[in-house]
Design a protein around this motif. Structure first.
Motif, PDB file in Angstrom:
ATOM      1  N   GLN A   1      -5.102  -0.353  -3.343  1.00 49.26           N
ATOM      2  CA  GLN A   1      -5.453  -0.552  -1.963  1.00 49.26           C
ATOM      3  C   GLN A   1      -7.147  -0.096  -1.861  1.00 49.26           C
ATOM      4  O   GLN A   1      -7.457  -0.500  -0.914  1.00 49.26           O
ATOM      5  N   ALA A   2      -7.323   0.867  -2.341  1.00 52.74           N
ATOM      6  CA  ALA A   2      -8.942   1.126  -2.483  1.00 52.74           C
ATOM      7  C   ALA A   2      -9.722   0.041  -2.888  1.00 52.74           C
ATOM      8  O   ALA A   2     -10.876  -0.406  -2.480  1.00 52.74           O
TER       9      ALA A   2
ATOM     10  N   ARG B   1      -8.981  -2.994  -2.136  1.00 57.12           N
ATOM     11  CA  ARG B   1      -9.236  -3.646  -0.923  1.00 57.12           C
ATOM     12  C   ARG B   1      -9.564  -3.118   0.437  1.00 57.12           C
ATOM     13  O   ARG B   1      -9.659  -3.217   1.426  1.00 57.12           O
ATOM     14  N   GLY B   2     -10.482  -1.900   0.047  1.00 59.27           N
ATOM     15  CA  GLY B   2     -11.374  -1.397   1.031  1.00 59.27           C
ATOM     16  C   GLY B   2     -10.604   0.040   1.730  1.00 59.27           C
ATOM     17  O   GLY B   2     -11.384   0.543   2.576  1.00 59.27           O
ATOM     18  N   ALA B   3      -9.514   0.334   1.215  1.00 55.11           N
ATOM     19  CA  ALA B   3      -9.020   1.567   1.857  1.00 55.11           C
ATOM     20  C   ALA B   3      -9.781   2.759   1.448  1.00 55.11           C
ATOM     21  O   ALA B   3     -10.741   2.623   0.370  1.00 55.11           O
ATOM     22  N   ASP B   4      -9.809   3.785   2.270  1.00 57.51           N
ATOM     23  CA  ASP B   4     -10.684   4.840   1.982  1.00 57.51           C
ATOM     24  C   ASP B   4      -9.947   6.115   2.348  1.00 57.51           C
ATOM     25  O   ASP B   4      -9.472   6.450   3.355  1.00 57.51           O
TER      26      ASP B   4
ATOM     27  N   LEU C   1      -1.071   2.634  -6.681  1.00 51.49           N
ATOM     28  CA  LEU C   1      -0.990   2.179  -5.433  1.00 51.49           C
ATOM     29  C   LEU C   1      -2.319   2.432  -4.549  1.00 51.49           C
ATOM     30  O   LEU C   1      -2.940   1.818  -4.028  1.00 51.49           O
TER      31      LEU C   1
ATOM     32  N   VAL D   1       4.853   3.012   2.180  1.00 49.92           N
ATOM     33  CA  VAL D   1       6.003   1.875   2.319  1.00 49.92           C
ATOM     34  C   VAL D   1       6.161   1.395   0.792  1.00 49.92           C
ATOM     35  O   VAL D   1       7.204   1.179   0.362  1.00 49.92           O
ATOM     36  N   PRO D   2       5.206   0.930  -0.034  1.00 49.65           N
ATOM     37  CA  PRO D   2       5.301   0.227  -1.077  1.00 49.65           C
ATOM     38  C   PRO D   2       6.163   1.130  -1.902  1.00 49.65           C
ATOM     39  O   PRO D   2       6.822   0.892  -2.966  1.00 49.65           O
TER      40      PRO D   2
ATOM     41  N   ARG E   1      -1.143   6.654   9.929  1.00 46.41           N
ATOM     42  CA  ARG E   1      -1.155   5.250   9.757  1.00 46.41           C
ATOM     43  C   ARG E   1      -1.844   4.965   8.260  1.00 46.41           C
ATOM     44  O   ARG E   1      -1.293   3.920   7.567  1.00 46.41           O
TER      45      ARG E   1
ATOM     46  N   PRO F   1       0.114   2.092   3.884  1.00 47.56           N
ATOM     47  CA  PRO F   1      -0.243   1.270   2.655  1.00 47.56           C
ATOM     48  C   PRO F   1       0.012   1.974   1.281  1.00 47.56           C
ATOM     49  O   PRO F   1       0.331   1.266   0.430  1.00 47.56           O
TER      50      PRO F   1
END
Lengths: 284, 291
Positions: free
Chosen positions: B194-195, B197-200, B190, B220-221, B213, B217
């Motif tokens: 998410q990374a 998709r640009g997660a940092d 995960l 939750v999954p 917050r 991402p």
């Protein structure tokens, strides 16, 4: 033309330096040019997923080089987030990664992470949702957890498309979908590629799936590229495919058996229509 | 290695099938021996005794053919925690009382004193934590989840007579153990997804609310997957006729051989030795040489 992605003799070992280490890649070379669809085919454990994770810097090369649009991923100063914006990666069963309550929010996650202005984000979400066949009017405010598996996968795909990547990297995008879902997703991907002129790297263990849309293919086994060429060239070599535990499309199989039985038929055939033509030619 | 490789770094918990004499012992003996030795290490505070204990654990690791580098990697993950504990210990140790009791002062700045006794206690604490972590690494290296559940269940079975749910407890234990690496792997996947998709994740910027917050991402999954897994597992178990511990027979019958009794006796003897050994005079000698 200048390649978008260049991989030179890439090596990677999991759990390196422990008693549990396993070698995943043993010297892989690969290039991706703008606008082309590259198929990456190999049996389970051939190193496909490991290779894909190098293309957007989720893994750093242990030996060898990966260069994306001039950025060397082996260099620790390279901004990996910039790389990930150029190379959009969709993992296997991506429907598991959705987390927002509403579809549009989840698609917007990527663009928001990159700090794009709200207007731009809204436009991108709209475009991405249209591209995956989920019209925003009907789907934007639907709860993600109430969608079907195939719809959820398309939402995840939209989440990556919303980043507007130069290259879309897909790991088994059709696995686990029903035939209708497979056809739909495959045609949506082809459409996106043709419309936007972007490249796709498509990994799968099914030759059938990749051969249809790929311009070029790499055959991967035990961490090495054992063959590179057009789908036609690779299908011509059915022995090699079977030797590595891969399937050959049914039509190729039939023609191959006919050729073995002594009929003068070509064996580098990809689709049913082609096979019909070939057989008609022989029967006349 | 990689910014996402959370579970690769954790050697604690990796089973290593090295086929050593320790691997071949009865699982109950493996678990009990580690518990007894760990208990002894936990009780003692003397520097010299703990040092001996650490040597003993290292010897056992060698006997189990666990590569030292592999075992130490687990300790390395502990270093930050150890640092914090050391600092707190140094600040809050009752140095003054130690001075009154006759320990020399090592360093003094105004009201702040560091006593030799405090430093010795600190080093002892370090030794104890390292020894315990290595001991745990030893246990997970020589016993996989199945071994452990057999051990727990075998040891608790006598209590079943008085209504203690030994089997159920062992089952909960093994499921938790089995799920841990799966969840860790899921988490890694995960994080990567998410990374992509640009997660940092690497950088802890922002206020607490934003930081929490940022884990949504992932969490939750992860919860959804864990719940789905649990449900599937329950269905799969019922489909195969599982109906609780009552009347269940066992594929593996545990039987103690001579070597098992011998190993257990040796472990208990060593633990007793660690408990009774008094090397306090050595410590006093150390103080004197420092002072």
């Amino acid at each position: 033309m200048k390649p978008l992605i260049e991989v030179h003799s890439l090596h990677y070992t999991y759990l390196r330096g422990t008693p549990l280490e396993t070698v995943a890649l043993r010297g892989v070379d690969l290039v991706v040019y703008p606008g082309e669809v590259v198929g990456l085919v190999g049996p389970t454990g051939s190193g496909k997923s490991t290779l894909l994770q190098h293309l957007n810097g989720l893994l750093r090369p242990q030996a060898g080089r990966v260069v994306v649009d001039g950025m060397d991923l082996g260099d620790s100063r390279t901004d990996l987030r910039a790389v990930r914006r150029k190379v959009g990666l969709l993992f296997q069963s991506p429907e598991d990664q959705l987390f927002e309550r509403y579809v549009a929010d989840d698609v917007a996650y990527g663009p928001l992470q990159y700090g794009l202005p709200p207007e731009e984000v809204r436009a991108r979400v709209r475009r991405a949702m249209l591209a995956v066949g989920l019209p925003p009017e009907a789907y934007a405010d639907r709860p993600t957890f109430a969608l079907s598996g195939g719809e959820r996968r398309r939402v995840a795909l939209a989440g990556v498309l919303a980043l507007d990547p130069q290259v879309l990297v897909l790991d088994e995008p059709l696995a686990g979908l029903d035939p209708a879902g497979r056809r739909l997703l495959a045609s949506l991907l082809e459409e996106w590629c043709a419309q936007e002129g972007r490249a796709i790297v498509w990994a799968s263990h099914s030759m059938d799936e990749v051969a249809r849309s790929a311009d070029r293919m790499y055959l991967l086994a035990e961490g090495r590229v054992i063959r590179e060429g057009t789908p036609r060239e690779i299908f011509g070599d059915a022995e090699l495919l079977l030797e590595h535990g891969l399937d050959v499309p049914a039509v190729t199989w039939v023609l191959r058996e006919l050729a073995r039985a002594g009929l003068p038929v070509r064996t580098d055939v990809l689709t049913l229509e082609e096979a019909c033509d070939v057989l008609e030619g022989v029967l006349r | 290695m990689s910014e996402f490789g959370a579970w690769h770094i954790l050697t604690l918990g990796h089973y290593l099938p090295m086929g050593s004499p320790l691997h071949r012992l009865d699982p109950r003996v493996r678990l009990l021996s580690v518990l007894v030795l760990g208990g002894a290490l936990m009780v003692r505070g003397q520097l010299a005794v703990l040092f001996l204990g650490l040597l003993l654990v290292l010897l056992l690791l060698a006997l189990a053919r666990v590569p030292l580098g592999h075992a130490l990697r687990g300790v390395r993950a502990l270093v930050p925690l150890l640092g914090v504990v050391l600092l707190l210990q140094l600040l809050f140790y009752p140095h003054r009382r130690a001075l009154v009791a006759g320990s020399p002062a090592l360093w003094q700045a105004g009201r702040f004193v560091v006593s030799a006794a405090g430093v010795v206690a600190l080093v002892a604490l370090c030794l104890r934590m390292v020894a315990l972590v290595l001991l745990l690494t030893l246990l997970t290296s020589i016993a996989d989840a199945t071994d452990l559940v057999h051990a727990v269940e075998g040891l608790l079975r006598p209590l079943q007579g008085i209504g203690f749910p030994a089997h159920e407890l062992a089952l909960v234990f093994v499921i938790a153990l089995r799920f841990l690496p799966l969840l860790a792997r899921e988490m890694e996947r995960l994080m990567k997804a998410q990374a992509a998709r640009g997660a940092d994740f690497g950088h802890g910027r922002g206020y607490i609310v934003q930081r929490v917050r940022r884990t949504f991402p992932l969490l939750v999954p992860l919860f959804v997957l864990a719940l789905r897994r649990a449900e599937e597992l329950a269905v799969a178990m019922e489909a195969r006729g599982y109906a609780g511990g009552k009347g269940r027979s066992y594929l593996v019958r545990l039987r103690m051989r001579h070597a098992d009794w011998l190993a257990l006796a040796a472990a208990v003897a060593l633990a007793v030795l660690l408990l009774w050994l008094d090397l306090g005079s050595l410590e006093q000698a150390l103080f004197r040489s420092l002072g």
